[in-house]
Design a protein around this motif. Sequence first.
Motif, PDB file in Angstrom:
ATOM      1  N   SER A 185       0.820  -1.206   0.000  1.00 55.19           N
ATOM      2  CA  SER A 185       0.000   0.000   0.000  1.00 55.19           C
ATOM      3  C   SER A 185       0.859   1.263   0.000  1.00 55.19           C
ATOM      4  CB  SER A 185      -0.922  -0.005   1.215  1.00 55.19           C
ATOM      5  OG  SER A 185      -0.283  -0.671   2.288  1.00 55.19           O
ATOM      6  N   ILE A 186       2.050   1.187   0.542  1.00 55.37           N
ATOM      7  CA  ILE A 186       2.907   2.377   0.499  1.00 55.37           C
ATOM      8  C   ILE A 186       3.664   2.385  -0.810  1.00 55.37           C
ATOM      9  CG2 ILE A 186       4.644   3.670   1.736  1.00 55.37           C
ATOM     10  CD1 ILE A 186       4.180   2.023   4.120  1.00 55.37           C
ATOM     11  N   SER A 187       3.594   3.490  -1.498  1.00 55.90           N
ATOM     12  CA  SER A 187       4.282   3.542  -2.788  1.00 55.90           C
ATOM     13  C   SER A 187       5.785   3.651  -2.565  1.00 55.90           C
ATOM     14  CB  SER A 187       3.798   4.745  -3.579  1.00 55.90           C
ATOM     15  OG  SER A 187       4.317   5.920  -2.959  1.00 55.90           O
ATOM     16  N   ASP A 188       6.506   3.346  -3.624  1.00 58.63           N
ATOM     17  CA  ASP A 188       7.967   3.413  -3.527  1.00 58.63           C
ATOM     18  C   ASP A 188       8.440   4.805  -3.160  1.00 58.63           C
ATOM     19  OD1 ASP A 188       9.107   1.026  -6.045  1.00 58.63           O
ATOM     20  OD2 ASP A 188       8.560   0.855  -3.929  1.00 58.63           O
ATOM     21  N   ALA A 189       7.851   5.771  -3.842  1.00 58.10           N
ATOM     22  CA  ALA A 189       8.288   7.151  -3.602  1.00 58.10           C
ATOM     23  C   ALA A 189       8.031   7.551  -2.158  1.00 58.10           C
ATOM     24  CB  ALA A 189       7.572   8.089  -4.562  1.00 58.10           C
ATOM     25  N   ALA A 190       6.850   7.210  -1.684  1.00 62.38           N
ATOM     26  CA  ALA A 190       6.525   7.584  -0.302  1.00 62.38           C
ATOM     27  C   ALA A 190       7.485   6.904   0.667  1.00 62.38           C
ATOM     28  CB  ALA A 190       5.085   7.196   0.009  1.00 62.38           C
ATOM     29  N   PHE A 191       7.762   5.643   0.397  1.00 61.71           N
ATOM     30  CA  PHE A 191       8.687   4.930   1.274  1.00 61.71           C
ATOM     31  C   PHE A 191      10.050   5.591   1.290  1.00 61.71           C
ATOM     32  CE2 PHE A 191      10.675   1.619   3.486  1.00 61.71           C
ATOM     33  CZ  PHE A 191      11.888   1.403   2.873  1.00 61.71           C
ATOM     34  N   ASP A 192      10.522   5.914   0.077  1.00 58.69           N
ATOM     35  CA  ASP A 192      11.811   6.599  -0.011  1.00 58.69           C
ATOM     36  C   ASP A 192      11.812   7.873   0.796  1.00 58.69           C
ATOM     37  OD1 ASP A 192      13.074   5.895  -3.366  1.00 58.69           O
ATOM     38  OD2 ASP A 192      13.379   4.964  -1.399  1.00 58.69           O
ATOM     39  N   ALA A 193      10.753   8.646   0.562  1.00 59.02           N
ATOM     40  CA  ALA A 193      10.682   9.938   1.253  1.00 59.02           C
ATOM     41  C   ALA A 193      10.751   9.726   2.757  1.00 59.02           C
ATOM     42  CB  ALA A 193       9.391  10.651   0.862  1.00 59.02           C
ATOM     43  N   GLN A 194       9.992   8.774   3.237  1.00 65.67           N
ATOM     44  CA  GLN A 194       9.997   8.514   4.685  1.00 65.67           C
ATOM     45  C   GLN A 194      11.363   8.077   5.162  1.00 65.67           C
ATOM     46  OE1 GLN A 194       7.880   8.767   7.020  1.00 65.67           O
ATOM     47  NE2 GLN A 194       5.985   9.254   5.947  1.00 65.67           N
ATOM     48  N   PHE A 195      11.935   7.163   4.399  1.00 65.63           N
ATOM     49  CA  PHE A 195      13.220   6.610   4.803  1.00 65.63           C
ATOM     50  C   PHE A 195      14.269   7.690   4.941  1.00 65.63           C
ATOM     51  CE2 PHE A 195      16.002   3.116   5.362  1.00 65.63           C
ATOM     52  CZ  PHE A 195      17.190   3.439   4.754  1.00 65.63           C
ATOM     53  N   TRP A 196      14.324   8.561   3.934  1.00 63.19           N
ATOM     54  CA  TRP A 196      15.373   9.550   3.953  1.00 63.19           C
ATOM     55  C   TRP A 196      15.042  10.734   4.839  1.00 63.19           C
ATOM     56  CZ3 TRP A 196      19.795   7.867   2.786  1.00 63.19           C
ATOM     57  CH2 TRP A 196      19.948   6.914   1.777  1.00 63.19           C
ATOM     58  N   SER A 197      13.762  10.923   5.094  1.00 63.63           N
ATOM     59  CA  SER A 197      13.427  12.104   5.896  1.00 63.63           C
ATOM     60  C   SER A 197      14.023  11.990   7.283  1.00 63.63           C
ATOM     61  CB  SER A 197      11.922  12.282   6.006  1.00 63.63           C
ATOM     62  OG  SER A 197      11.377  11.221   6.762  1.00 63.63           O
ATOM     63  N   ASN A 198      14.195  10.759   7.752  1.00 66.92           N
ATOM     64  CA  ASN A 198      14.822  10.611   9.062  1.00 66.92           C
ATOM     65  C   ASN A 198      16.321  10.701   9.010  1.00 66.92           C
ATOM     66  OD1 ASN A 198      12.765  10.391  10.799  1.00 66.92           O
ATOM     67  ND2 ASN A 198      12.559   8.178  10.626  1.00 66.92           N
ATOM     68  N   ARG A 199      16.856  10.608   7.802  1.00 65.96           N
ATOM     69  CA  ARG A 199      18.304  10.495   7.707  1.00 65.96           C
ATOM     70  C   ARG A 199      18.908  11.648   6.930  1.00 65.96           C
ATOM     71  NH1 ARG A 199      16.119   5.497   7.746  1.00 65.96           N
ATOM     72  NH2 ARG A 199      17.116   3.993   9.111  1.00 65.96           N
ATOM     73  N   VAL A 200      18.261  12.796   7.001  1.00 70.13           N
ATOM     74  CA  VAL A 200      18.782  13.920   6.224  1.00 70.13           C
ATOM     75  C   VAL A 200      20.183  14.271   6.674  1.00 70.13           C
ATOM     76  CG1 VAL A 200      18.336  16.280   5.556  1.00 70.13           C
ATOM     77  CG2 VAL A 200      16.454  14.773   6.007  1.00 70.13           C
ATOM     78  N   GLY A 201      20.423  14.116   7.942  1.00 72.97           N
ATOM     79  CA  GLY A 201      21.753  14.421   8.467  1.00 72.97           C
ATOM     80  C   GLY A 201      22.829  13.602   7.777  1.00 72.97           C
ATOM     81  N   LEU A 202      22.520  12.324   7.599  1.00 74.48           N
ATOM     82  CA  LEU A 202      23.494  11.458   6.930  1.00 74.48           C
ATOM     83  C   LEU A 202      23.757  11.932   5.514  1.00 74.48           C
ATOM     84  CD1 LEU A 202      22.361   7.879   7.915  1.00 74.48           C
ATOM     85  CD2 LEU A 202      24.356   9.100   8.693  1.00 74.48           C
TER      86      LEU A 202
END
Lengths: 649, 354
Positions: A185-202
């Motif tokens: 149900s979660i699209s690839d783009a949304a997943f990516d966005a979520q994944f990286w949103s927590n790791r912007v520092g990295l």
Amino acid sequence: MAVPRGSASYKKKDGVITFTDDKKYLIWSPGAGTGPPVVSLAVASIGKVQQTPDTSPKVILKVFENPRTDDGEAIPYLFHYTSTTNARAEANAIRDLIAELLALARGDDPNIPKPLNQGTSSNGGSAGASAAMSVASAANAKPSIARWFDDSTLMKDAELQLSLLKKDSSLSQVYVEARSTKPESISDAAFDAQFWSNRVGLLRAHAIELNQSKGAYNILSTIKPRVVDGELKLSLVKEQVQMIFQQHPLVKRIYNENVPKPLSEGDFWSRFFLSRLSKKLRGERILERDGGQDPLFDKYSEADNTMGFASKITASQVPHIIDVEANEENQGGFKRGNRQDVEMRPRKNVPIIRTLNSLSEKIMAEVAPTDGKLVVSAAAGGGGDDGDASLDNTFQELALRDLRDEAEMQKIALNVDKHNDFFQNQSSGISEESKMYAKQTPAEVMFDLQSDMEIMDKDASGGADLQKLIGIDDDSDSDTEAPDGVKKGAHVGSRAARKAATDQIFESLEKTKTEMYGLDTDELSPMDIPPDLTQKCLITNATSVEFVKQFWNSFLSGDAKRTEEVAYYADAVKRSIDRIGALAEEAEATRVKLDNQRKQDIKEHYKKSGKKLRYIPVRGGKNAVMAFFATTLAALNHAQGLYSSALKK
Amino acid sequence: MPTPQDVVDASVHYQGEQTQSTIPSLLSVIIDTNPRAWSALNNTLTLTQAVANALVFTNAHLAGDNANEVSIIAAHCNRAVWLYPTPPRRNTNAEAAQPPLTGNEFPKFAEIKHSVFTSLRELVSETTEADIKSTTTTQISGALTLALTHINKTSISLTTSRGAGYGGGPTTGSGPVATSTDGLPGLNARIVVLSVSDSNPAQYITTMNAVFAAAHSQIPIDTLCLRGNPTFLQQASYLTRGIFIRAKEPQGIVQYLMLGLNRLPPSFEFASETSPNESSGKKGGGRGGTPFLLPNAELVDFRAACFCHRRVIDTGFVCSVCLSIFCEVPSEGECLTCKSKLQLGNYGARPVVA
């Protein structure tokens, strides 16, 4: 088109203003203009250009360089044209060329502000050209810097993300695993966005890391011929060649004049490195026994290299307060007193000192200043005296502050009361202790205490016989014999009691030992879980944590728009729980198999040799995995619980 | 240190290991004499028996080295009292001053025993019912402070006497470091507490002050808890790297003391830094490079408790001024401790789920 030149003075020094051959830089060199330029502005970073109108007697060109940081000020450079005959024409030629170049540079730049404002260019005749000479926007100078601090840019930069994933293998494992197990149900783009949103520092750190490059260094010292197959070989990379040209303009000049016509490149370089000139440039001493003079190279004195170079630092106005030379002169020079110390006397045959100094100065001139202001721009207000601002700055830096009074500490007073409440630990009303105390009466207590003392008093020798009090009787066979007067069996110091105490202490020692040192096997197979299973457990743990984190993120935001997201993540959480269960089953199966195997082996051994081996059950099955995931499971269940209760409402 | 003559001489010399620490150790024993608690324990272990066991423990400590010393303090319900060394007495009772010397006991042991029991007797006789009624716990903070000041005084007197008399002290060269970093110079001190009562919340601040002072001077506070739940002493042991033993079998007290609470001086504990599996020198060291483990398996409960209800919580609200924790938003947004007005961010908004 020939590069226009003009004689102009900069900061009251005469010189020549012109362009580099590739028209990339606008340069000004003092004196006859033969040496390296003191001022060199990249055309790409020129923002505004102003010139006095044709009608005015003075011809002054003012060039604004774009700030190197986001919030700096545009740095102006003032050139007064000094040519008696041709000042205006020269100025115009130069200005037109600048305009053309800027227009070219900005030709493909989408954000060119079109119309002029604030009357920057004064010459009506060249209004057309001036139009292109627009007020600079930040477009050119600071793309990279803005990029780093702009979270959305970082998140969109797929290339950067890919390179980071490539670099960090554990991160990529988590990413791949989470991606493959996410609910559809979660699209690839949304997943990516979520994944990286927590790791912007990295991402940011990675971008900055990629952007760092090595600074300039003394290139000649690093080029050394190597012996390969008995003959000397030397390899030059393009960057090295560039650096040589940058650091030693003399070599560049010779190169331009001689390659490719009389000399080929290879020849040029081989002869160069064998010549005395290269030795001189490196600063090595030349002894007569070194090879003969190279007809081409050794004509030049290396002084040409350094002579034209006027130090950037001394070219600019030095604040009087720290100008050592000027102050010495002011006081009548320094040729007084004793001769200088042995170390400080000027030496004759140490060319390396001069070479290294001039080279370092050259290199440092290129480096961006760390305190944020260019030396050249110290005179911010004009080409003349120190601006007030800079003098003030200098004074601020030099002023002594240590001996002033300590500043009053600004303290914020907290009004804390009711201490006692805070230091009581969780008292669930009346504790057992209090109940027990409530039962006692003070009289009883007194009696107990005093009778205790009396027992002791009755003992002989006015004190107590410690041995009897301790109650350790080594000779007694067993403690079930009731020594007279004391309770049978258990008494203070009985063997049983002592043994119990010893056991307790050793048990806690063992616990401390395992805690401190762990077991050797813990790295690969903690709790005897086989290594490959351990890896799977670790990855599963990481992905579960990821999902639960995203879940909390969306759940707690209270954002109505994210309701669907919350549902997706709740689903993901549930799947994580199932996954952990599956892993546990797998572990159990493996364990059972190993266990049976072991029993089999023992039986066979017994059959063969008649000896019974001890049966140690195999560890590391379902229980171990469950213990492993205990805390993660608790978190997942907690999340699930909250979600379902919220759903019900 | 072998001299040239020793090398040439054919006889065998015993060079005692210079690692023998010549720094004296001072052991301070604090006995919790809370009458109510002891009366509750009366069936298993009486106060005098416990004191006797403690005396065996101190005698063992004294036997370890000629220069070792001991101090014993009683933490009573309303005051802390010196048991040994005896404070100067108000009534100069000649008989009480000198113990009767028999030929059977080492004089120092006899002296300590006599002093302890005499003072204890006095203490008990001076206790009134009113005292017992007033509180259910003990003045542990007072006792800790007494112990610490005595330790400090001893350390100062030792360093000055050492400097004057020995001119640098006998521990030169091969001896271990005479002072631990930050520790008290010239003295290895530690405190052992025999506890039977709970911790009194009113004494938290004073107790923690004493604990931090001990931690700073590297004085470990070991505790043997016979009954009750002394949470402050647990924290004290954790902070000062001491041992906390909760005796499951109080009658085996002698074993707890002798086996569990005996420690090597820190010079041993930190001695060999070259052991391969040492863990940052915390408890590493020891004679053969094997680390010296302490039986400290009691986990201190550090979980946060909310300030309003003293409930243990997982997530809560923290005041940004005084860092006090609450399980729910305090009324009117006013922090209970510092009275500053607080605002809530967008956390805790009701999650929109369906």
